[in-house]
Design a protein around this motif. Structure first.
Motif, PDB file in Angstrom:
ATOM      1  N   ASP A 102       0.691  -0.863  -0.171  1.00  0.00           N
ATOM      2  CA  ASP A 102       0.009   0.078  -0.163  1.00  0.00           C
ATOM      3  C   ASP A 102       0.761   1.167   0.306  1.00  0.00           C
ATOM      4  O   ASP A 102       0.369   2.204  -0.367  1.00  0.00           O
ATOM      5  CB  ASP A 102      -0.909   0.042   1.304  1.00  0.00           C
ATOM      6  CG  ASP A 102      -1.743  -1.319   1.664  1.00  0.00           C
ATOM      7  OD1 ASP A 102      -2.662  -1.422  -0.069  1.00  0.00           O
ATOM      8  OD2 ASP A 102      -2.121  -1.385   2.243  1.00  0.00           O
ATOM      9  N   LEU A 103       1.677   1.360   0.659  1.00  0.00           N
ATOM     10  CA  LEU A 103       3.191   2.396   0.335  1.00  0.00           C
ATOM     11  C   LEU A 103       3.614   2.587  -0.446  1.00  0.00           C
ATOM     12  O   LEU A 103       3.941   3.711  -0.617  1.00  0.00           O
ATOM     13  CB  LEU A 103       3.741   2.079   2.523  1.00  0.00           C
ATOM     14  CG  LEU A 103       2.995   2.204   2.898  1.00  0.00           C
ATOM     15  CD1 LEU A 103       4.359   2.121   4.470  1.00  0.00           C
ATOM     16  CD2 LEU A 103       2.106   4.091   3.649  1.00  0.00           C
ATOM     17  N   MET A 104       3.456   1.623  -0.976  1.00  0.00           N
ATOM     18  CA  MET A 104       4.819   2.044  -2.486  1.00  0.00           C
ATOM     19  C   MET A 104       3.804   2.644  -3.873  1.00  0.00           C
ATOM     20  O   MET A 104       4.419   3.198  -3.928  1.00  0.00           O
ATOM     21  CB  MET A 104       4.391   0.674  -3.274  1.00  0.00           C
ATOM     22  CG  MET A 104       5.652  -0.399  -2.816  1.00  0.00           C
ATOM     23  SD  MET A 104       7.077  -0.121  -1.983  1.00  0.00           S
ATOM     24  CE  MET A 104       7.778   0.614  -4.202  1.00  0.00           C
ATOM     25  N   ARG A 105       2.337   2.778  -2.980  1.00  0.00           N
ATOM     26  CA  ARG A 105       1.687   3.787  -3.325  1.00  0.00           C
ATOM     27  C   ARG A 105       1.693   5.733  -2.893  1.00  0.00           C
ATOM     28  O   ARG A 105       0.481   5.971  -3.913  1.00  0.00           O
ATOM     29  CB  ARG A 105      -0.212   3.523  -3.937  1.00  0.00           C
ATOM     30  CG  ARG A 105       0.286   2.278  -4.556  1.00  0.00           C
ATOM     31  CD  ARG A 105      -1.124   1.978  -5.591  1.00  0.00           C
ATOM     32  NE  ARG A 105      -2.397   1.741  -3.895  1.00  0.00           N
ATOM     33  CZ  ARG A 105      -2.066   0.331  -3.346  1.00  0.00           C
ATOM     34  NH1 ARG A 105      -1.358  -0.110  -3.333  1.00  0.00           N
ATOM     35  NH2 ARG A 105      -2.764   0.524  -2.270  1.00  0.00           N
ATOM     36  N   MET A 106       2.594   5.747  -2.026  1.00  0.00           N
ATOM     37  CA  MET A 106       2.258   6.918  -2.081  1.00  0.00           C
ATOM     38  C   MET A 106       3.263   7.872  -2.689  1.00  0.00           C
ATOM     39  O   MET A 106       3.667   7.667  -4.098  1.00  0.00           O
ATOM     40  CB  MET A 106       3.514   6.940  -0.714  1.00  0.00           C
ATOM     41  CG  MET A 106       2.475   6.642   0.816  1.00  0.00           C
ATOM     42  SD  MET A 106       4.012   7.344   1.685  1.00  0.00           S
ATOM     43  CE  MET A 106       5.028   6.059   2.180  1.00  0.00           C
ATOM     44  N   GLY A 107       2.755   9.519  -2.461  1.00  0.00           N
ATOM     45  CA  GLY A 107       3.389   9.836  -3.361  1.00  0.00           C
ATOM     46  C   GLY A 107       4.571  10.148  -3.338  1.00  0.00           C
ATOM     47  O   GLY A 107       5.353   9.719  -2.305  1.00  0.00           O
ATOM     48  N   ALA A 108       5.805  10.683  -4.094  1.00  0.00           N
ATOM     49  CA  ALA A 108       6.368  11.068  -3.645  1.00  0.00           C
ATOM     50  C   ALA A 108       7.217  11.723  -2.112  1.00  0.00           C
ATOM     51  O   ALA A 108       8.130  11.756  -1.846  1.00  0.00           O
ATOM     52  CB  ALA A 108       7.545  11.913  -4.844  1.00  0.00           C
ATOM     53  N   ALA A 109       7.239  12.966  -2.356  1.00  0.00           N
ATOM     54  CA  ALA A 109       7.452  13.880  -0.885  1.00  0.00           C
ATOM     55  C   ALA A 109       6.268  12.975   0.231  1.00  0.00           C
ATOM     56  O   ALA A 109       7.489  13.405   1.024  1.00  0.00           O
ATOM     57  CB  ALA A 109       5.922  15.458  -1.009  1.00  0.00           C
ATOM     58  N   ASP A 110       5.770  12.509   0.278  1.00  0.00           N
ATOM     59  CA  ASP A 110       5.338  11.704   1.243  1.00  0.00           C
ATOM     60  C   ASP A 110       6.154  10.925   1.548  1.00  0.00           C
ATOM     61  O   ASP A 110       6.203  10.038   2.996  1.00  0.00           O
ATOM     62  CB  ASP A 110       4.516  11.188   1.229  1.00  0.00           C
ATOM     63  CG  ASP A 110       3.212  12.651   1.290  1.00  0.00           C
ATOM     64  OD1 ASP A 110       2.871  13.217   2.061  1.00  0.00           O
ATOM     65  OD2 ASP A 110       1.966  12.070   0.606  1.00  0.00           O
ATOM     66  N   SER A 111       6.456   9.825   1.026  1.00  0.00           N
ATOM     67  CA  SER A 111       7.662   9.239   0.994  1.00  0.00           C
ATOM     68  C   SER A 111       9.093   9.277   1.469  1.00  0.00           C
ATOM     69  O   SER A 111       9.235   8.525   2.026  1.00  0.00           O
ATOM     70  CB  SER A 111       7.814   7.599  -0.458  1.00  0.00           C
ATOM     71  OG  SER A 111       8.597   8.682  -1.418  1.00  0.00           O
ATOM     72  N   MET A 112       9.301  10.757   0.689  1.00  0.00           N
ATOM     73  CA  MET A 112      10.841  10.655   1.421  1.00  0.00           C
ATOM     74  C   MET A 112      10.196  11.699   2.708  1.00  0.00           C
ATOM     75  O   MET A 112      11.048  11.119   4.200  1.00  0.00           O
ATOM     76  CB  MET A 112      11.009  12.655   0.722  1.00  0.00           C
ATOM     77  CG  MET A 112      11.264  11.688  -1.177  1.00  0.00           C
ATOM     78  SD  MET A 112      12.793  10.495  -0.902  1.00  0.00           S
ATOM     79  CE  MET A 112      13.744  11.235  -0.091  1.00  0.00           C
ATOM     80  N   ARG A 113       9.511  12.003   3.648  1.00  0.00           N
ATOM     81  CA  ARG A 113       9.081  12.181   4.458  1.00  0.00           C
ATOM     82  C   ARG A 113       9.378  10.273   5.208  1.00  0.00           C
ATOM     83  O   ARG A 113       9.740  10.451   6.960  1.00  0.00           O
ATOM     84  CB  ARG A 113       7.634  13.108   4.991  1.00  0.00           C
ATOM     85  CG  ARG A 113       8.117  14.693   4.596  1.00  0.00           C
ATOM     86  CD  ARG A 113       6.725  15.102   4.984  1.00  0.00           C
ATOM     87  NE  ARG A 113       5.652  15.395   5.529  1.00  0.00           N
ATOM     88  CZ  ARG A 113       4.473  14.973   5.215  1.00  0.00           C
ATOM     89  NH1 ARG A 113       4.297  15.546   4.041  1.00  0.00           N
ATOM     90  NH2 ARG A 113       3.645  15.053   6.446  1.00  0.00           N
ATOM     91  N   ALA A 114       8.636   9.943   4.955  1.00  0.00           N
ATOM     92  CA  ALA A 114       8.411   8.322   5.875  1.00  0.00           C
ATOM     93  C   ALA A 114       9.679   7.959   5.274  1.00  0.00           C
ATOM     94  O   ALA A 114      10.312   7.811   7.310  1.00  0.00           O
ATOM     95  CB  ALA A 114       7.314   7.532   5.045  1.00  0.00           C
TER      96      ALA A 114
END
Length: 140
Positions: A102-114
């Motif tokens: 599911d997390l693989m569909r996060m936006g790039a900016a959100d994934s960088m924060r995560a």
């Protein structure tokens, strides 16, 4: 914590119900997403996480999972893929229905924060890696 199957990143697992946190809610250990994440057909506006729930077995499983995909990890605290897997385990500890796929569909900016949250957790947990992280961030 649920066992993760070894499958190529990006493939979806079994569908499950998703709990949606209210996006205006300011809670500790919640990553408010700039773009809602679709998980099992429902929008998710925030991800609750708990790094303190992780165990040595989780860290080992993360390394084993990535090695099984052919992704080598030399310095876990500085490896984006490792950070993302660790973050997914921390999310699954609070929201078991949300998994790595599911997390693989996060936006790039959100994934960088995560992944920054996971990196900070890993660096704070190991003083030797904290010093290495400071050197890498300063560009020396």
């Amino acid at each position: 914590m649920a066992e993760f199957e070894q499958q190529p990143m990006g493939e979806l697992g079994e569908p499950a119900a998703v709990t949606v946190l209210r996006t205006g809610e300011e809670l500790p250990n919640v990553l408010k997403l700039s773009q809602p994440l679709m998980a099992n057909g429902a929008p998710v506006g925030a991800l609750a996480y708990d790094f303190s729930a992780l165990t040595a077995a989780d860290l080992h499983r993360a390394s084993k999972y990535l090695k099984g995909l052919g992704i080598p990890v030399s310095i876990p605290a500085l490896d984006y893929e490792y950070q993302l897997v660790i973050f997914s385990y921390a999310v699954t500890a609070k929201q078991p229905q949300i998994v790595l796929h599911d997390l693989m569909r996060m936006g790039a900016a959100d994934s960088m924060r995560a992944t920054a949250l996971a990196r900070d957790f890993l660096l704070d947990s190991d003083p030797g890696q904290r010093e290495l992280g400071a050197v890498m961030e300063s560009g020396e």
